[in-house]
Motif scaffolding. Structure first.
Motif, PDB file in Angstrom:
ATOM      1  N   GLY A   1      12.260   7.424   5.383  1.00  0.00           N
ATOM      2  CA  GLY A   1      13.563   7.243   4.762  1.00  0.00           C
ATOM      3  C   GLY A   1      13.687   5.981   3.943  1.00  0.00           C
ATOM      4  O   GLY A   1      14.786   5.627   3.513  1.00  0.00           O
ATOM      5  N   PHE A   2      12.576   5.311   3.711  1.00  0.00           N
ATOM      6  CA  PHE A   2      12.558   4.057   2.947  1.00  0.00           C
ATOM      7  C   PHE A   2      12.392   4.418   1.479  1.00  0.00           C
ATOM      8  O   PHE A   2      11.339   4.897   1.066  1.00  0.00           O
ATOM      9  N   GLU A   3      13.409   4.190   0.669  1.00  0.00           N
ATOM     10  CA  GLU A   3      13.408   4.677  -0.715  1.00  0.00           C
ATOM     11  C   GLU A   3      12.766   3.678  -1.673  1.00  0.00           C
ATOM     12  O   GLU A   3      13.353   3.295  -2.691  1.00  0.00           O
ATOM     13  N   HIS A   4      11.553   3.270  -1.353  1.00  0.00           N
ATOM     14  CA  HIS A   4      10.801   2.356  -2.206  1.00  0.00           C
ATOM     15  C   HIS A   4       9.325   2.724  -2.105  1.00  0.00           C
ATOM     16  O   HIS A   4       8.887   3.270  -1.075  1.00  0.00           O
ATOM     17  N   PRO A   5       8.540   2.439  -3.133  1.00  0.00           N
ATOM     18  CA  PRO A   5       7.096   2.699  -3.032  1.00  0.00           C
ATOM     19  C   PRO A   5       6.490   1.877  -1.896  1.00  0.00           C
ATOM     20  O   PRO A   5       6.842   0.703  -1.716  1.00  0.00           O
ATOM     21  N   CYS A   6       5.598   2.478  -1.133  1.00  0.00           N
ATOM     22  CA  CYS A   6       4.961   1.805  -0.002  1.00  0.00           C
ATOM     23  C   CYS A   6       3.464   2.063  -0.006  1.00  0.00           C
ATOM     24  O   CYS A   6       3.024   3.187  -0.256  1.00  0.00           O
ATOM     25  N   LEU A   7       2.713   1.030   0.284  1.00  0.00           N
ATOM     26  CA  LEU A   7       1.270   1.142   0.452  1.00  0.00           C
ATOM     27  C   LEU A   7       0.903   0.570   1.815  1.00  0.00           C
ATOM     28  O   LEU A   7       1.167  -0.614   2.091  1.00  0.00           O
ATOM     29  N   LEU A   8       0.320   1.400   2.668  1.00  0.00           N
ATOM     30  CA  LEU A   8      -0.130   0.962   3.981  1.00  0.00           C
ATOM     31  C   LEU A   8      -1.621   0.661   3.880  1.00  0.00           C
ATOM     32  O   LEU A   8      -2.446   1.566   3.939  1.00  0.00           O
ATOM     33  N   VAL A   9      -1.959  -0.605   3.676  1.00  0.00           N
ATOM     34  CA  VAL A   9      -3.370  -0.934   3.475  1.00  0.00           C
ATOM     35  C   VAL A   9      -4.119  -0.848   4.801  1.00  0.00           C
ATOM     36  O   VAL A   9      -3.548  -1.034   5.884  1.00  0.00           O
TER      37      VAL A   9
END
Length: 241
Positions: A30-38
């Motif tokens: 539900g997080f409305e931002h681009p996310c990168l899980l490195v």
């Protein structure tokens, strides 16, 4: 793992020792931002192959993941020992960096290491343990420290999935200054792994513009993901002002 959404600033999440990127999965729902899980290097390889890695190997592996990501401006969110890596990674991504969030994170002084943040008795003890038993704590220590406020099922998932790291992740020093960008420290007031008194020293080292508290143990992304997500949303709005 990538999660695409509309927005000018994306979040790069760095997990702590022994974990993997999926530890953040409840936070980004539900997080409305681009996310990168490195991810850290060689997660599917043997402990022996990972043992040869340096801290710079970890940083280079994460930087390649960020370099391949289409989101230009980033906020780095770092947990635990990930704070050491975040400072070094930030120095490599200065032109893209919009902020740093340290979540119960280790923040050494310049030319420091993870070991350097610890009080001398604890530093000496951990130095011996790293040389003798390696970087995977006993199950009892994981449950009482890392997993102190988790449910039995949550704790079992962390304990069973814990991945030993290279010793040099703990001992290598970084010659990096704290970047001049908006910064937030999330203090974990019930943390049994990185005690609040030690977190106060990390806050002093980071000199953040903002400090928020969560009444959780060392893994708020599991025990209170909604609370952590809310703090990140507020910080994003602050950083964009």
């Amino acid at each position: 793992m990538l999660k695409h959404a509309q927005g000018e600033i994306g979040f790069v999440f760095i997990h702590g020792a022994g974990l993997n990127g999926q530890v953040w999965r409840k936070v980004i729902e539900g997080f409305e931002h681009p996310c990168l899980l490195v991810e850290f290097p060689l997660r599917r390889d043997s402990s022996h192959s990972r043992s040869r890695l340096s801290l710079e190997d970890y940083v280079a592996h994460m930087k390649r993941q960020v370099d391949e990501w289409e989101t230009r401006k980033i906020i780095i969110v770092a947990h635990s020992i990930g704070g050491v890596l975040a400072l070094r990674l930030a120095s490599e991504l200065a032109d893209r960096l919009a902020g740093i969030v340290a979540v119960g994170a280790a923040i050494p002084k310049r030319r420091g290491s993870f070991l350097s943040i610890l009080p001398i008795p604890q530093r000496l003890l951990l130095s011996v343990l790293l040389r003798t038993i390696g970087t995977k704590p006993p199950e009892s220590a994981l449950r009482t420290g890392l997993c102190s406020d988790l449910s039995p099922d949550q704790a079992a998932e962390i304990v069973n999935g814990f991945i030993p790291e290279a010793v040099r992740l703990y001992t290598d020093r970084i010659d990096t200054s704290v970047p001049d960008v908006p910064k937030l420290y999330v203090k974990l007031t019930d943390d049994k792994e990185l005690r609040p008194s030690l977190q106060n020293k990390m806050i002093a080292n980071l000199s953040p513009q903002y400090v928020r508290s969560l009444a959780t143990g060392h893994l708020p992304m599991i025990s209170n993901p909604a609370g952590l997500r809310s703090i990140l949303e507020i910080f994003l709005s602050e950083a964009q002002q």
